[in-house]
Each structure stands twice: as structure tokens, then as C-alpha cells.
Design a protein around this motif. Structure first.
Motif, PDB file in Angstrom:
ATOM      1  N   THR A  12      85.425  74.308  17.809  1.00  0.00           N
ATOM      2  CA  THR A  12      86.556  74.624  16.938  1.00  0.00           C
ATOM      3  C   THR A  12      86.330  74.024  15.553  1.00  0.00           C
ATOM      4  N   VAL A  13      85.878  72.777  15.513  1.00  0.00           N
ATOM      5  CA  VAL A  13      85.556  72.130  14.232  1.00  0.00           C
ATOM      6  C   VAL A  13      84.418  72.883  13.543  1.00  0.00           C
ATOM      7  N   THR A  14      83.426  73.274  14.314  1.00  0.00           N
ATOM      8  CA  THR A  14      82.295  74.017  13.757  1.00  0.00           C
ATOM      9  C   THR A  14      82.766  75.326  13.124  1.00  0.00           C
ATOM     10  N   ALA A  15      83.609  76.051  13.828  1.00  0.00           N
ATOM     11  CA  ALA A  15      84.052  77.354  13.330  1.00  0.00           C
ATOM     12  C   ALA A  15      84.945  77.236  12.100  1.00  0.00           C
ATOM     13  N   ALA A  17      85.496  74.360  10.082  1.00  0.00           N
ATOM     14  CA  ALA A  17      85.091  73.447   9.005  1.00  0.00           C
ATOM     15  C   ALA A  17      83.620  73.617   8.636  1.00  0.00           C
ATOM     16  N   TRP A  18      82.734  73.392   9.581  1.00  0.00           N
ATOM     17  CA  TRP A  18      81.304  73.415   9.254  1.00  0.00           C
ATOM     18  C   TRP A  18      80.817  74.803   8.886  1.00  0.00           C
ATOM     19  N   GLY A  19      81.372  75.834   9.495  1.00  0.00           N
ATOM     20  CA  GLY A  19      80.962  77.199   9.147  1.00  0.00           C
ATOM     21  C   GLY A  19      81.223  77.528   7.684  1.00  0.00           C
ATOM     22  N   PRO A  20      82.480  77.446   7.228  1.00  0.00           N
ATOM     23  CA  PRO A  20      82.754  77.718   5.820  1.00  0.00           C
ATOM     24  C   PRO A  20      82.047  76.749   4.870  1.00  0.00           C
ATOM     25  N   LEU A  21      81.967  75.481   5.257  1.00  0.00           N
ATOM     26  CA  LEU A  21      81.283  74.499   4.411  1.00  0.00           C
ATOM     27  C   LEU A  21      79.785  74.815   4.317  1.00  0.00           C
ATOM     28  N   SER A  22      79.213  75.306   5.399  1.00  0.00           N
ATOM     29  CA  SER A  22      77.805  75.715   5.376  1.00  0.00           C
ATOM     30  C   SER A  22      77.608  76.897   4.430  1.00  0.00           C
ATOM     31  N   PHE A  23      78.549  77.832   4.447  1.00  0.00           N
ATOM     32  CA  PHE A  23      78.475  78.974   3.539  1.00  0.00           C
ATOM     33  C   PHE A  23      78.561  78.512   2.080  1.00  0.00           C
ATOM     34  N   LEU A  24      79.463  77.582   1.786  1.00  0.00           N
ATOM     35  CA  LEU A  24      79.552  77.029   0.429  1.00  0.00           C
ATOM     36  C   LEU A  24      78.257  76.320   0.034  1.00  0.00           C
ATOM     37  N   THR A  25      77.673  75.620   0.978  1.00  0.00           N
ATOM     38  CA  THR A  25      76.405  74.932   0.716  1.00  0.00           C
ATOM     39  C   THR A  25      75.312  75.939   0.382  1.00  0.00           C
ATOM     40  N   PHE A  26      75.263  77.029   1.130  1.00  0.00           N
ATOM     41  CA  PHE A  26      74.291  78.094   0.880  1.00  0.00           C
ATOM     42  C   PHE A  26      74.481  78.691  -0.510  1.00  0.00           C
ATOM     43  N   LEU A  27      75.728  78.967  -0.880  1.00  0.00           N
ATOM     44  CA  LEU A  27      76.000  79.507  -2.216  1.00  0.00           C
ATOM     45  C   LEU A  27      75.595  78.511  -3.303  1.00  0.00           C
ATOM     46  N   ALA A  28      75.894  77.233  -3.090  1.00  0.00           N
ATOM     47  CA  ALA A  28      75.514  76.204  -4.062  1.00  0.00           C
ATOM     48  C   ALA A  28      73.997  76.128  -4.198  1.00  0.00           C
ATOM     49  N   LEU A  29      73.295  76.286  -3.088  1.00  0.00           N
ATOM     50  CA  LEU A  29      71.828  76.276  -3.115  1.00  0.00           C
ATOM     51  C   LEU A  29      71.302  77.469  -3.905  1.00  0.00           C
ATOM     52  N   LEU A  30      71.848  78.646  -3.643  1.00  0.00           N
ATOM     53  CA  LEU A  30      71.405  79.845  -4.358  1.00  0.00           C
ATOM     54  C   LEU A  30      71.634  79.738  -5.857  1.00  0.00           C
ATOM     55  N   ARG A  31      72.745  79.129  -6.233  1.00  0.00           N
ATOM     56  CA  ARG A  31      73.104  79.023  -7.648  1.00  0.00           C
ATOM     57  C   ARG A  31      72.601  77.744  -8.301  1.00  0.00           C
ATOM     58  N   GLN A  32      71.855  76.941  -7.531  1.00  0.00           N
ATOM     59  CA  GLN A  32      71.329  75.666  -8.051  1.00  0.00           C
ATOM     60  C   GLN A  32      72.453  74.786  -8.599  1.00  0.00           C
ATOM     61  N   HIS A  33      73.599  74.831  -7.931  1.00  0.00           N
ATOM     62  CA  HIS A  33      74.764  74.044  -8.357  1.00  0.00           C
ATOM     63  C   HIS A  33      74.493  72.560  -8.120  1.00  0.00           C
ATOM     64  N   PRO A  34      74.919  71.688  -9.022  1.00  0.00           N
ATOM     65  CA  PRO A  34      74.662  70.247  -8.871  1.00  0.00           C
ATOM     66  C   PRO A  34      75.234  69.636  -7.587  1.00  0.00           C
ATOM     67  N   ALA A  35      76.273  70.236  -7.016  1.00  0.00           N
ATOM     68  CA  ALA A  35      76.890  69.681  -5.803  1.00  0.00           C
ATOM     69  C   ALA A  35      76.157  70.083  -4.521  1.00  0.00           C
ATOM     70  N   ARG A  36      75.079  70.854  -4.648  1.00  0.00           N
ATOM     71  CA  ARG A  36      74.430  71.368  -3.439  1.00  0.00           C
ATOM     72  C   ARG A  36      73.918  70.263  -2.531  1.00  0.00           C
ATOM     73  N   TYR A  37      73.414  69.169  -3.081  1.00  0.00           N
ATOM     74  CA  TYR A  37      72.883  68.101  -2.230  1.00  0.00           C
ATOM     75  C   TYR A  37      73.994  67.290  -1.574  1.00  0.00           C
ATOM     76  N   ILE A  38      75.120  67.157  -2.238  1.00  0.00           N
ATOM     77  CA  ILE A  38      76.260  66.474  -1.620  1.00  0.00           C
ATOM     78  C   ILE A  38      76.774  67.310  -0.454  1.00  0.00           C
ATOM     79  N   LEU A  39      76.915  68.621  -0.672  1.00  0.00           N
ATOM     80  CA  LEU A  39      77.349  69.510   0.401  1.00  0.00           C
ATOM     81  C   LEU A  39      76.343  69.508   1.549  1.00  0.00           C
ATOM     82  N   GLN A  40      75.067  69.547   1.212  1.00  0.00           N
ATOM     83  CA  GLN A  40      74.005  69.524   2.222  1.00  0.00           C
ATOM     84  C   GLN A  40      74.083  68.244   3.040  1.00  0.00           C
ATOM     85  N   LEU A  41      74.324  67.136   2.389  1.00  0.00           N
ATOM     86  CA  LEU A  41      74.440  65.852   3.073  1.00  0.00           C
ATOM     87  C   LEU A  41      75.638  65.851   4.025  1.00  0.00           C
TER      88      LEU A  41
END
Length: 104
Positions: A12-15, A17-41
Motif C-alpha cells: 500500500t505504501v509502495t503504491a 507513496a513510492w510509486g508516484p515518488l519514483s515517477f517524480l524521480t524519473f522526471l527529475a532525472l530526465l530533466r536534469q533537475h537539481p533535486a534528482r539526487y535527493i529524490l533518488q536518495l
């Protein structure tokens, strides 16, 4: 009763919280956003924590939810589930290295 309370709670937590947060992390990675490593962590740490709890509760229960056949246990349960430990651990190390480098 056929469901495991821990697994239901963690998924339930995965679906939600982690699912949407993973998607945001992926978008941050694609856009080279400065927060990508914080999200990845954060995502990697959460995934790793869930994996450790999963394996620990299974060990505590005497591997009651696992097929005892060696191929299934070592190949599927340990091997394939181990990828869910290895990948987040590598991403956690990468994020930590990049964040430490940014602090220098």
C-alpha cells in the motif's frame, strides 16, 4: 486467512507513496533537475528499508511464505528479490556520492 498483513501494508505504501515518488524521480532525472539526487536518495532508502523488513519478517516467520524447493528459494525468492536490494543500494550510493560532491 490468505494475506500477509505486512505485505499488504508495505505494498500500500509502495503504491501510494513510492510509486508516484519514483515517477517524480524519473522526471527529475530526465530533466536534469537539481533535486534528482535527493529524490533518488529518498526513494532508494525507502525501497531498501522495505526490502530489509520484507526479508527480516520472512526469516522471523521461518520462511513460511516461501516455497522450500532449492531452485525456487534461491533462484526466485533470494535471487530475483535480491535485485530489489541491489539496485536501490547502488542508487543510494550514487546519490550519496553526488550529494557529497555537491557539498564540496
Amino acid at each position: 486467512r490468505r494475506s500477509d498483513d505486512f505485505t499488504v501494508a508495505m505494498e500500500t505504501v509502495t503504491a501510494w507513496a513510492w510509486g508516484p515518488l519514483s515517477f517524480l524521480t524519473f522526471l527529475a532525472l530526465l530533466r536534469q533537475h537539481p533535486a534528482r539526487y535527493i529524490l533518488q536518495l529518498v526513494v532508494s532508502l525507502g525501497q531498501l528499508y522495505g526490502d530489509i523488513l520484507y526479508f527480516a519478517t520472512e526469516a522471523q516467520a521461518g520462511w513460511a511464505h516461501s516455497d522450500p524447493h532449492p531452485f525456487y528459494f534461491w533462484g526466485y525468492f533470494v535471487g530475483l528479490n535480491g535485485l530489489w536490494v541491489l539496485v536501490p543500494a547502488l542508487l543510494l550510493l550514487d546519490a550519496g556520492r553526488e550529494l557529497a560532491r555537491a557539498q564540496r
